[in-house]
Design a protein around this motif. Structure first.
Motif, PDB file in Angstrom:
ATOM      1  N   MET A   1       0.842  -1.158   0.000  1.00  0.00           N
ATOM      2  CA  MET A   1       0.000   0.000   0.000  1.00  0.00           C
ATOM      3  C   MET A   1       0.897   1.234   0.000  1.00  0.00           C
ATOM      4  SD  MET A   1      -3.339   0.800   2.415  1.00  0.00           S
ATOM      5  CE  MET A   1      -2.727  -0.255   3.676  1.00  0.00           C
ATOM      6  N   ILE A   2       0.528   2.239  -0.799  1.00  0.00           N
ATOM      7  CA  ILE A   2       1.296   3.475  -0.921  1.00  0.00           C
ATOM      8  C   ILE A   2       0.469   4.628  -0.357  1.00  0.00           C
ATOM      9  CG2 ILE A   2       2.333   5.120  -2.537  1.00  0.00           C
ATOM     10  CD1 ILE A   2       2.744   2.735  -4.456  1.00  0.00           C
ATOM     11  N   LEU A   3       1.096   5.455   0.450  1.00  0.00           N
ATOM     12  CA  LEU A   3       0.447   6.640   0.999  1.00  0.00           C
ATOM     13  C   LEU A   3       0.924   7.842   0.198  1.00  0.00           C
ATOM     14  CD1 LEU A   3      -1.266   8.092   3.121  1.00  0.00           C
ATOM     15  CD2 LEU A   3       0.754   8.124   4.599  1.00  0.00           C
ATOM     16  N   LEU A   4      -0.001   8.538  -0.471  1.00  0.00           N
ATOM     17  CA  LEU A   4       0.300   9.726  -1.261  1.00  0.00           C
ATOM     18  C   LEU A   4      -0.171  10.945  -0.479  1.00  0.00           C
ATOM     19  CD1 LEU A   4       1.194  11.150  -3.868  1.00  0.00           C
ATOM     20  CD2 LEU A   4      -1.098  10.688  -4.785  1.00  0.00           C
ATOM     21  N   VAL A   5       0.771  11.819  -0.127  1.00  0.00           N
ATOM     22  CA  VAL A   5       0.447  13.020   0.647  1.00  0.00           C
ATOM     23  C   VAL A   5       0.464  14.208  -0.300  1.00  0.00           C
ATOM     24  CG1 VAL A   5       1.039  14.428   2.648  1.00  0.00           C
ATOM     25  CG2 VAL A   5       1.617  11.992   2.626  1.00  0.00           C
ATOM     26  N   GLU A  23      -0.189  -1.490  -6.610  1.00  0.00           N
ATOM     27  CA  GLU A  23      -0.424  -1.312  -5.176  1.00  0.00           C
ATOM     28  C   GLU A  23      -1.608  -0.384  -4.937  1.00  0.00           C
ATOM     29  OE1 GLU A  23       1.105  -2.645  -2.525  1.00  0.00           O
ATOM     30  OE2 GLU A  23       2.480  -3.802  -3.745  1.00  0.00           O
ATOM     31  N   GLU A  24      -2.321  -0.632  -3.843  1.00  0.00           N
ATOM     32  CA  GLU A  24      -3.382   0.277  -3.427  1.00  0.00           C
ATOM     33  C   GLU A  24      -2.749   1.604  -3.016  1.00  0.00           C
ATOM     34  OE1 GLU A  24      -6.733   0.738   0.097  1.00  0.00           O
ATOM     35  OE2 GLU A  24      -5.674  -1.150  -0.138  1.00  0.00           O
ATOM     36  N   VAL A  25      -3.386   2.719  -3.386  1.00  0.00           N
ATOM     37  CA  VAL A  25      -2.881   4.050  -3.049  1.00  0.00           C
ATOM     38  C   VAL A  25      -3.907   4.755  -2.164  1.00  0.00           C
ATOM     39  CG1 VAL A  25      -2.130   6.287  -3.952  1.00  0.00           C
ATOM     40  CG2 VAL A  25      -1.597   4.189  -5.214  1.00  0.00           C
ATOM     41  N   VAL A  26      -3.442   5.240  -1.020  1.00  0.00           N
ATOM     42  CA  VAL A  26      -4.274   5.990  -0.084  1.00  0.00           C
ATOM     43  C   VAL A  26      -3.808   7.439  -0.127  1.00  0.00           C
ATOM     44  CG1 VAL A  26      -4.918   6.252   2.338  1.00  0.00           C
ATOM     45  CG2 VAL A  26      -4.572   3.969   1.381  1.00  0.00           C
ATOM     46  N   ILE A  27      -4.750   8.383  -0.191  1.00  0.00           N
ATOM     47  CA  ILE A  27      -4.413   9.798  -0.275  1.00  0.00           C
ATOM     48  C   ILE A  27      -4.629  10.469   1.077  1.00  0.00           C
ATOM     49  CG2 ILE A  27      -4.990  12.005  -1.354  1.00  0.00           C
ATOM     50  CD1 ILE A  27      -5.971  10.382  -3.780  1.00  0.00           C
ATOM     51  N   ALA A  28      -3.627  11.256   1.502  1.00  0.00           N
ATOM     52  CA  ALA A  28      -3.742  12.103   2.694  1.00  0.00           C
ATOM     53  C   ALA A  28      -3.601  13.548   2.218  1.00  0.00           C
ATOM     54  CB  ALA A  28      -2.659  11.766   3.708  1.00  0.00           C
ATOM     55  N   GLU A  29      -4.507  14.413   2.658  1.00  0.00           N
ATOM     56  CA  GLU A  29      -4.521  15.802   2.208  1.00  0.00           C
ATOM     57  C   GLU A  29      -3.535  16.683   2.963  1.00  0.00           C
ATOM     58  OE1 GLU A  29      -7.309  14.303   3.590  1.00  0.00           O
ATOM     59  OE2 GLU A  29      -7.982  13.467   1.684  1.00  0.00           O
ATOM     60  N   SER A  30      -2.963  16.167   4.053  1.00  0.00           N
ATOM     61  CA  SER A  30      -2.038  16.953   4.863  1.00  0.00           C
ATOM     62  C   SER A  30      -1.058  16.023   5.571  1.00  0.00           C
ATOM     63  CB  SER A  30      -2.808  17.758   5.912  1.00  0.00           C
ATOM     64  OG  SER A  30      -3.383  16.874   6.866  1.00  0.00           O
ATOM     65  N   LEU A  31       0.021  16.607   6.077  1.00  0.00           N
ATOM     66  CA  LEU A  31       0.977  15.806   6.841  1.00  0.00           C
ATOM     67  C   LEU A  31       0.373  15.321   8.144  1.00  0.00           C
ATOM     68  CD1 LEU A  31       4.273  17.752   6.177  1.00  0.00           C
ATOM     69  CD2 LEU A  31       3.784  15.393   5.545  1.00  0.00           C
ATOM     70  N   ALA A  32      -0.529  16.106   8.741  1.00  0.00           N
ATOM     71  CA  ALA A  32      -1.195  15.669   9.969  1.00  0.00           C
ATOM     72  C   ALA A  32      -2.023  14.412   9.699  1.00  0.00           C
ATOM     73  CB  ALA A  32      -2.072  16.780  10.525  1.00  0.00           C
ATOM     74  N   ASP A  42       0.523  -0.069   7.969  1.00  0.00           N
ATOM     75  CA  ASP A  42       1.876  -0.222   7.447  1.00  0.00           C
ATOM     76  C   ASP A  42       1.820   0.040   5.949  1.00  0.00           C
ATOM     77  OD1 ASP A  42       3.173  -0.948   9.812  1.00  0.00           O
ATOM     78  OD2 ASP A  42       2.523  -3.027   9.595  1.00  0.00           O
ATOM     79  N   TYR A  43       2.726   0.860   5.470  1.00  0.00           N
ATOM     80  CA  TYR A  43       2.789   1.202   4.051  1.00  0.00           C
ATOM     81  C   TYR A  43       4.134   0.781   3.496  1.00  0.00           C
ATOM     82  CZ  TYR A  43      -1.366   3.976   4.881  1.00  0.00           C
ATOM     83  OH  TYR A  43      -2.634   4.357   5.208  1.00  0.00           O
ATOM     84  N   LEU A  44       4.153   0.417   2.214  1.00  0.00           N
ATOM     85  CA  LEU A  44       5.409   0.098   1.546  1.00  0.00           C
ATOM     86  C   LEU A  44       6.198   1.377   1.295  1.00  0.00           C
ATOM     87  CD1 LEU A  44       4.162  -2.420  -1.154  1.00  0.00           C
ATOM     88  CD2 LEU A  44       5.410  -2.936   0.936  1.00  0.00           C
ATOM     89  N   ARG A  45       5.487   2.403   0.860  1.00  0.00           N
ATOM     90  CA  ARG A  45       6.097   3.687   0.533  1.00  0.00           C
ATOM     91  C   ARG A  45       5.134   4.792   0.888  1.00  0.00           C
ATOM     92  NH1 ARG A  45       6.876   0.105  -3.105  1.00  0.00           N
ATOM     93  NH2 ARG A  45       8.935  -0.392  -3.839  1.00  0.00           N
ATOM     94  N   TRP A  46       5.686   5.987   1.086  1.00  0.00           N
ATOM     95  CA  TRP A  46       4.814   7.149   1.144  1.00  0.00           C
ATOM     96  C   TRP A  46       5.423   8.222   0.287  1.00  0.00           C
ATOM     97  CZ3 TRP A  46       5.527  11.941   3.796  1.00  0.00           C
ATOM     98  CH2 TRP A  46       6.606  12.000   4.669  1.00  0.00           C
ATOM     99  N   ALA A  47       4.617   8.732  -0.619  1.00  0.00           N
ATOM    100  CA  ALA A  47       5.059   9.753  -1.564  1.00  0.00           C
ATOM    101  C   ALA A  47       4.463  11.075  -1.149  1.00  0.00           C
ATOM    102  CB  ALA A  47       4.611   9.383  -2.975  1.00  0.00           C
ATOM    103  N   ARG A  48       5.314  12.077  -1.076  1.00  0.00           N
ATOM    104  CA  ARG A  48       4.863  13.392  -0.637  1.00  0.00           C
ATOM    105  C   ARG A  48       5.045  14.377  -1.765  1.00  0.00           C
ATOM    106  NH1 ARG A  48       8.411  16.868   2.799  1.00  0.00           N
ATOM    107  NH2 ARG A  48       7.326  18.832   2.710  1.00  0.00           N
ATOM    108  N   SER A  49       3.977  15.063  -2.105  1.00  0.00           N
ATOM    109  CA  SER A  49       4.039  16.101  -3.111  1.00  0.00           C
ATOM    110  C   SER A  49       4.783  17.288  -2.529  1.00  0.00           C
ATOM    111  CB  SER A  49       2.616  16.516  -3.505  1.00  0.00           C
ATOM    112  OG  SER A  49       2.645  17.622  -4.358  1.00  0.00           O
ATOM    113  N   VAL A  50       5.760  17.787  -3.257  1.00  0.00           N
ATOM    114  CA  VAL A  50       6.553  18.920  -2.767  1.00  0.00           C
ATOM    115  C   VAL A  50       6.491  20.076  -3.740  1.00  0.00           C
ATOM    116  CG1 VAL A  50       8.166  17.529  -1.424  1.00  0.00           C
ATOM    117  CG2 VAL A  50       8.671  18.022  -3.800  1.00  0.00           C
TER     118      VAL A  50
END
Length: 80
Positions: A1-5, A23-32, A42-50
């Motif tokens: 599972m990937i967390l996309l921030v 992989e399943e992708v979960v979106i978070a709108e903020s770092l909080a 548990d996530y395999l990766r987390w990708a953060r938009s910068v």
């Protein structure tokens, strides 16, 4: 599972990540929100938009809770 921030919703990017990795992708709108999700799953990766500011408030807190996830910073404006 990937967390996309990303504050921009990231739905096309999430779809592209899913198609490319399977992989399943979960979106978070903020770092909080990402920190909350990292504590719960548990996530395999987390990708953060910068943007031009690569470090923002909350980054360190999210990093503390990432477990074994591999952090990846992406610029969604460039990579589409």
């Amino acid at each position: 599972m990937i967390l996309l921030v990303t504050p921009s919703g990231g739905h096309p990017s999430a779809r592209a990540l899913h198609e490319a990795t399977g992989e399943e992708v979960v979106i978070a709108e903020s770092l909080a929100r990402a920190t909350t999700l990292l504590r719960a799953e548990d996530y395999l990766r987390w990708a953060r938009s910068v943007s031009a500011r690569s470090r923002t408030a909350g980054s360190e807190t999210a990093l503390e809770h990432m477990g074994t996830a591999i952090p990846v910073q992406v610029n969604l404006a460039i990579s589409g």
